[in-house]
Design an enzyme around this catalytic site. Structure first.
Site, PDB file in Angstrom:
ATOM      1  N   GLU A  32       0.846  -1.169   0.086  1.00 37.65           N
ATOM      2  CA  GLU A  32       0.128   0.010  -0.124  1.00 37.65           C
ATOM      3  C   GLU A  32       1.030   0.934   0.107  1.00 37.65           C
ATOM      4  O   GLU A  32       1.919   1.525   0.634  1.00 37.65           O
ATOM      5  CB  GLU A  32      -0.641  -0.100   1.192  1.00 37.65           C
ATOM      6  CG  GLU A  32      -2.354   0.467   0.832  1.00 37.65           C
ATOM      7  CD  GLU A  32      -3.060  -0.455  -0.061  1.00 37.65           C
ATOM      8  OE1 GLU A  32      -3.151  -0.055  -1.153  1.00 37.65           O
ATOM      9  OE2 GLU A  32      -3.754  -1.460   0.399  1.00 37.65           O
ATOM     10  N   HIS A  33       0.385   2.249  -0.662  1.00 33.97           N
ATOM     11  CA  HIS A  33       1.042   3.431  -1.061  1.00 33.97           C
ATOM     12  C   HIS A  33       2.679   3.218  -1.315  1.00 33.97           C
ATOM     13  O   HIS A  33       3.651   3.806  -1.190  1.00 33.97           O
ATOM     14  CB  HIS A  33       1.140   4.318   0.454  1.00 33.97           C
ATOM     15  CG  HIS A  33      -0.289   4.737   0.725  1.00 33.97           C
ATOM     16  ND1 HIS A  33      -0.668   5.917   0.227  1.00 33.97           N
ATOM     17  CD2 HIS A  33      -1.012   4.124   1.399  1.00 33.97           C
ATOM     18  CE1 HIS A  33      -1.771   6.268   0.522  1.00 33.97           C
ATOM     19  NE2 HIS A  33      -2.047   5.302   1.414  1.00 33.97           N
ATOM     20  N   THR A  34       2.791   2.264  -2.273  1.00 32.48           N
ATOM     21  CA  THR A  34       4.068   1.739  -2.861  1.00 32.48           C
ATOM     22  C   THR A  34       3.991   2.067  -4.223  1.00 32.48           C
ATOM     23  O   THR A  34       5.093   2.175  -5.137  1.00 32.48           O
ATOM     24  CB  THR A  34       4.569   0.261  -2.764  1.00 32.48           C
ATOM     25  OG1 THR A  34       3.394  -0.333  -2.564  1.00 32.48           O
ATOM     26  CG2 THR A  34       4.778   0.216  -1.328  1.00 32.48           C
ATOM     27  N   SER A 125     -13.682   1.731  -7.413  1.00 31.09           N
ATOM     28  CA  SER A 125     -14.927   1.912  -8.348  1.00 31.09           C
ATOM     29  C   SER A 125     -14.824   2.821  -9.496  1.00 31.09           C
ATOM     30  O   SER A 125     -14.948   2.557 -10.680  1.00 31.09           O
ATOM     31  CB  SER A 125     -16.229   2.395  -7.799  1.00 31.09           C
ATOM     32  OG  SER A 125     -15.807   3.584  -7.259  1.00 31.09           O
ATOM     33  N   GLU A 158      -7.839  10.110 -14.900  1.00 32.26           N
ATOM     34  CA  GLU A 158      -7.816  10.341 -13.518  1.00 32.26           C
ATOM     35  C   GLU A 158      -6.966  11.396 -13.021  1.00 32.26           C
ATOM     36  O   GLU A 158      -7.412  12.248 -12.204  1.00 32.26           O
ATOM     37  CB  GLU A 158      -7.889   8.859 -12.599  1.00 32.26           C
ATOM     38  CG  GLU A 158      -7.865   9.071 -11.131  1.00 32.26           C
ATOM     39  CD  GLU A 158      -8.765   8.194 -10.436  1.00 32.26           C
ATOM     40  OE1 GLU A 158      -9.392   7.038 -11.055  1.00 32.26           O
ATOM     41  OE2 GLU A 158      -8.964   8.415  -9.372  1.00 32.26           O
ATOM     42  N   ASP A 170      -4.646   0.527  -9.541  1.00 35.13           N
ATOM     43  CA  ASP A 170      -5.998   0.186  -9.640  1.00 35.13           C
ATOM     44  C   ASP A 170      -6.533   0.006 -11.220  1.00 35.13           C
ATOM     45  O   ASP A 170      -7.104  -1.090 -11.370  1.00 35.13           O
ATOM     46  CB  ASP A 170      -6.785   1.403  -9.160  1.00 35.13           C
ATOM     47  CG  ASP A 170      -6.607   1.763  -7.525  1.00 35.13           C
ATOM     48  OD1 ASP A 170      -5.784   0.804  -6.949  1.00 35.13           O
ATOM     49  OD2 ASP A 170      -7.026   2.864  -7.155  1.00 35.13           O
TER      50      ASP A 170
HETATM   51  C1  GLA Z   1      -5.290   4.648  -3.986  1.00 37.63           C
HETATM   52  C2  GLA Z   1      -4.753   4.827  -5.250  1.00 37.63           C
HETATM   53  C3  GLA Z   1      -3.686   3.713  -5.610  1.00 37.63           C
HETATM   54  C4  GLA Z   1      -2.521   3.486  -4.724  1.00 37.63           C
HETATM   55  C5  GLA Z   1      -3.445   3.204  -3.340  1.00 37.63           C
HETATM   56  C6  GLA Z   1      -2.594   3.196  -2.156  1.00 37.63           C
HETATM   57  O1  GLA Z   1      -6.266   3.540  -4.228  1.00 37.63           O
HETATM   58  O2  GLA Z   1      -5.443   5.124  -6.380  1.00 37.63           O
HETATM   59  O3  GLA Z   1      -3.024   4.201  -6.961  1.00 37.63           O
HETATM   60  O4  GLA Z   1      -1.651   4.419  -4.273  1.00 37.63           O
HETATM   61  O5  GLA Z   1      -4.307   4.355  -3.181  1.00 37.63           O
HETATM   62  O6  GLA Z   1      -1.559   2.044  -2.124  1.00 37.63           O
END
Ligand code: GLA
Length: 390
Positions: A32-34, A125, A158, A170
């Site tokens: 996450e947040h990577t 979503s 986006e 995502d």
């Molecule tokens: C959101 C962002 C992703 C990612 C996550 C954290 O979902 O859309 O690109 O940075 O946060 O891991």
């Protein structure tokens, strides 16, 4: 539900749809947040999806019916401007805007969207909507867009049209996901590998816990985390480390006096999380779900304490998971600041696990959480309805 959308389309537009497409939302198992730190992620596509039905129009008008909101938006292709009132239409406009900018040629459409990915719940979503739209348009107008290009178009829409500075995870999983597989992605090189998730055989399931909490500040806090982790990398560069993927906790410790505590902790999360993703892949290869569960819980601790993107409702999931014998691990999934968490739970314990969370959430005065027992589904698909086999 998908089939019932066709008569709705016909009623609204007085013509049948030509193409049907869908794209999934996702959970992130770990990492996450990577993604925007050009590290590793391990997401899986959900069987919750956004559907897009569309037909050509003879003019250059775009007319979109959003079945979830029972709302219609119309605009000409020549005037694509940001809508302040209807956020959902901006994802569609964003895709059209990027395609036009890239020089693709197409005409107006009638379109219908409907999705069952919960909105603003940290389950992507928006990526599902973007990817279903780009894939539907690509199919209808035979634009010949490669899968990776679809990912990039969706992300650009986006980032630059909707104005959310997300990473690539995502949109990538929404395009490349496969049924019963998790996807290991190197967000720098975009090399990826799919691994089977043999959880059901091991008597386990992933439970999604949707907190019902939406944080107003999520987007500005997200951008702040991006800046802080970039600042830490700048400092690390002085020690010869060029990328987060190359950094170690030892190197970071050595630079501790050159950065403030917040920036240090952001970097510690990114470095340790990258390692946890690598370790999770090793665990998955051995079907070692106990280890996977441990890594998932450690990820939550790091997101809570070092990256500071958790909230009391998500910490409750973690706490109950620690105490509940049938739960192997739990963490927030997605950006955090509310949204959803995931837990790895023994099938026979799921009902009691949910019960406990519902009770505890009520005692704490939190919103009532929603649960999803999700399946790992496939990535986006699109086809001409006339080609459907009978
Ligand atoms: C959101 C962002 C992703 C990612 C996550 C954290 O979902 O859309 O690109 O940075 O946060 O891991």
């Amino acid at each position: 539900m998908e089939r019932t959308l066709i008569p709705i389309f016909e009623r609204i537009f007085g013509m049948p749809p030509e193409v049907s497409s869908f794209a999934p939302g996702r959970i992130n198992i770990i990492g996450e947040h990577t993604d925007y730190n050009l590290g590793y992620v391990l997401p899986a596509a959900l069987n919750l999806r956004n559907y897009f039905f569309l037909s050509r129009r003879p003019d250059d008008q775009v007319s979109i019916w959003a079945e979830n909101f029972k709302k219609k938006e119309e605009f000409p292709l020549t005037e694509i401007s940001f809508s302040e009132d209807n956020q959902w239409v901006n994802y569609i406009k964003g895709i059209l805007w990027v395609l036009e900018e890239k020089g693709f040629k197409f005409q107006g459409i009638n379109g219908l969207i409907w999705g069952n990915v919960p909105l603003e719940a940290g389950l992507s979503s928006s990526a599902a909507l973007e990817v279903s739209v780009v894939h539907g348009l690509d199919t209808l107008f035979e634009l010949g867009i490669e899968p990776l290009e679809k990912v990039k178009i969706a992300r650009k829409a986006e980032n630059e049209f909707v104005g959310v500075q997300c990473g690539i995870m995502d949109q990538f999983i929404s395009v490349f996901g496969q049924e019963s597989m998790v996807l290991f992605l190197d967000c720098e090189t975009l090399d990826y590998k799919l691994f089977p998730l043999r959880m059901i055989d091991a008597g386990l399931r992933i439970v999604v816990y949707e907190t019902g909490v939406r944080r107003e500040l999520a987007s500005s806090e997200y951008n702040r985390r991006r800046n802080e982790s970039a600042q830490a990398l700048e400092v690390l560069r002085k020690s010869g480390v060029q990328k987060y993927k190359e950094a170690t906790l030892g190197k970071l410790e050595g630079m501790k006096n050159d950065m403030n505590d917040v920036v240090f902790r952001r970097a510690r999360h990114v470095i340790s999380e990258n390692q946890r993703v690598r370790d999770a892949v090793l665990a998955l290869e051995k079907d070692d779900f106990i280890r996977l569960g441990e890594l998932i819980s450690q990820s939550h601790e790091s997101l809570r304490d070092d990256y500071e993107v958790s909230c009391p409702e998500l910490d409750l999931l973690y706490k109950v998971a620690q105490e509940f014998p049938g739960c192997l691990g739990a963490r927030l999934t997605g950006a955090g600041f509310g949204g959803s968490g995931i837990a790895l739970v023994k099938i026979e314990g799921i009902a009691a696990f949910k019960e406990k969370l519902l009770d505890d959430a009520e005692k704490e005065g939190f919103p009532r959480p929603t649960f999803y027992e999700v399946e790992v589904g496939g990535g986006t698909q699109a086809y001409f309805l006339s080609e459907e086999k009978g």
